[in-house]
Scaffold this active site. Structure first.
Site, PDB file in Angstrom:
ATOM      1  N   GLN A  90     -24.292 -94.919  61.817  1.00 48.77           N
ATOM      2  CA  GLN A  90     -24.188 -93.740  62.668  1.00 48.77           C
ATOM      3  C   GLN A  90     -22.755 -93.228  62.775  1.00 48.77           C
ATOM      4  O   GLN A  90     -22.505 -92.230  63.448  1.00 48.77           O
ATOM      5  CB  GLN A  90     -24.720 -94.059  64.062  1.00 48.77           C
ATOM      6  N   HIS A 152     -24.011 -96.918  67.586  1.00 44.28           N
ATOM      7  CA  HIS A 152     -23.591 -96.633  68.962  1.00 44.28           C
ATOM      8  C   HIS A 152     -22.076 -96.503  69.103  1.00 44.28           C
ATOM      9  O   HIS A 152     -21.438 -97.211  69.885  1.00 44.28           O
ATOM     10  CB  HIS A 152     -24.127 -97.710  69.920  1.00 44.28           C
ATOM     11  N   GLU A 245     -31.197 -90.930  79.334  1.00 45.60           N
ATOM     12  CA  GLU A 245     -30.781 -90.619  80.707  1.00 45.60           C
ATOM     13  C   GLU A 245     -29.876 -89.396  80.780  1.00 45.60           C
ATOM     14  O   GLU A 245     -29.092 -89.131  79.866  1.00 45.60           O
ATOM     15  CB  GLU A 245     -30.008 -91.798  81.302  1.00 45.60           C
ATOM     16  N   TYR A 255     -23.464 -97.673  85.538  1.00 42.62           N
ATOM     17  CA  TYR A 255     -24.701 -96.939  85.282  1.00 42.62           C
ATOM     18  C   TYR A 255     -25.835 -97.829  84.761  1.00 42.62           C
ATOM     19  O   TYR A 255     -26.856 -97.328  84.330  1.00 42.62           O
ATOM     20  CB  TYR A 255     -24.414 -95.746  84.375  1.00 42.62           C
TER      21      TYR A 255
END
Length: 378
Positions: A90, A152, A245, A255
């Site tokens: 990614q 990520h 989210e 979070y």
């Protein structure tokens, strides 16, 4: 650090890129009939775009090229002086952001994945953009520790109204790192424009924490945007299977990932028995199943008055634009997805941006990828 110029072979290869003159696709939504117009086709996994004050659009391509569109035409040669990137998984060349005083100082910020013998990570540099090239490069930030794996990286950049620079950093596919304040992974970073650490960062006096961290407990934030009225920072992030989210980012807050989540593992097994936990922020909105949210923007233009003040988010896996209504700036807890639009486009939406004139632009994460704009059907 090495910086790229265009070899003869690369330039000949890039000669196959094309620009299209207002190729149209028509779509119906709950409130408007739309034209989605393709301006440029043939990009390789475009990730982000920025609008130059003198006109023109800069676009990043994940393999490591920065492109310029002028008067609707894609320049054949990439911008010179882009750092070498590790286009792995990614990763690659990710976001770009103009300094708030770009017209005076010409500082352009780039986030990208970087590889050394110690592994991969997310980095940020700035350089002066002038006459189709980058010069005067400066290192701004490096997420530590490095690790293996190509997932990520986060990488979204944002300047707030006070001139602070924010960067999203994903958990790098190692979820427990998001709950470790001694690790940049799974956090939102806050810096001065030159990379210095602000004295009022929430963990700056904590010897057990990375002082650049502003908020933590994130999985892979891919959207960062300022609320047009309050100036608050809003973010969205990818969940696993479910649990994407939307959050309002505040200093020092946790979070929750992975201790509290609305998602499950890709194998179908539970990640946590908790969707909420004391001392951890719950999302304002979550998607189950996941839509894989990408770039997002608050709409403030005039073309679509019924969308004023609403969040528009691109989606990768569900190939759509999500329209999210917020009750008011004073009551941001009332956040509801009211429509999923442009499903018929059938393309992975990597970024959605609004230019200075209020026009909406899309990037499609494909090869060939497109630069598109959204208009009322006339």
């Amino acid at each position: 650090m090495k910086f790229k110029t265009c070899s003869l072979l690369v330039c000949l290869t890039l000669g196959g890129y094309s620009s299209l003159s207002w190729s149209n696709d028509r779509f119906s939504t709950d409130l408007y009939s739309l034209n989605v117009k393709t301006h440029v086709d043939g990009l390789v996994n475009p990730w982000s775009l920025a609008f130059l004050p003198e006109g023109g659009i800069l676009v990043t391509e994940r393999p490591g090229r920065l492109r310029l569109i002028e008067a609707g035409v894609l320049r054949e040669r990439p911008i010179e002086g882009v750092p070498d990137v590790a286009a792995s998984g990614q990763g690659g060349l990710l976001d770009l952001a103009l300094h708030p005083d770009f017209e005076e100082n010409r500082w352009l910020y780039l986030s990208f994945s970087d590889r050394t013998a110690e592994g991969l990570t997310t980095r940020v540099i700035r350089a002066r953009y002038q006459d189709g090239r980058l010069t005067d490069h400066e290192d701004i930030f490096e997420a530590l520790p490095r690790s293996s794996g190509g997932r990520h990286f986060g990488g979204r950049l944002l300047f707030d109204r006070a001139g602070y620079l924010y960067l999203s950093v994903g958990d790098r596919g190692e979820m427990d790192r998001a709950q470790d304040l001694a690790d940049h992974a799974g956090s939102i970073i806050r810096l001065h424009d030159d990379g210095r650490i602000p004295d009022d960062n929430p963990f700056v006096d904590n010897p057990q924490a990375k002082p650049e961290i502003y908020s933590w407990g994130h999985r892979n934030p891919q959207g960062l945007v300022l609320h047009p009225e309050t100036g608050d920072i809003w973010s969205h992030e990818h969940g696993p299977r479910g649990g994407d989210e939307i959050n309002r980012i505040q200093a020092s807050l946790n979070y929750g990932w992975p201790k509290a989540t609305h998602g499950i593992n890709y194998t179908g097994f539970s990640i946590s028995p908790h969707q909420t936990l004391p001392g951890m922020e719950s999302p304002l909105l979550y998607w189950t199943p996941s839509i894989a949210p990408s770039g997002m923007t608050f709409y403030t233009g005039d073309d679509f008055p019924e969308w004023q003040g609403q969040l528009l988010s691109g989606a990768l896996s569900h190939r759509l634009v999500s329209r999210v209504s917020i009750d008011s700036a004073e009551n941001p807890e009332s956040v509801v997805e009211v429509e999923q639009m442009l499903k018929g486009l059938g393309r992975r939406i990597r970024d959605i941006r609004q230019d200075a004139e209020g026009r909406l632009w899309l990037l499609t994460d494909e090869s060939p990828g497109r630069v598109m704009s959204i208009h009322l059907n006339d």
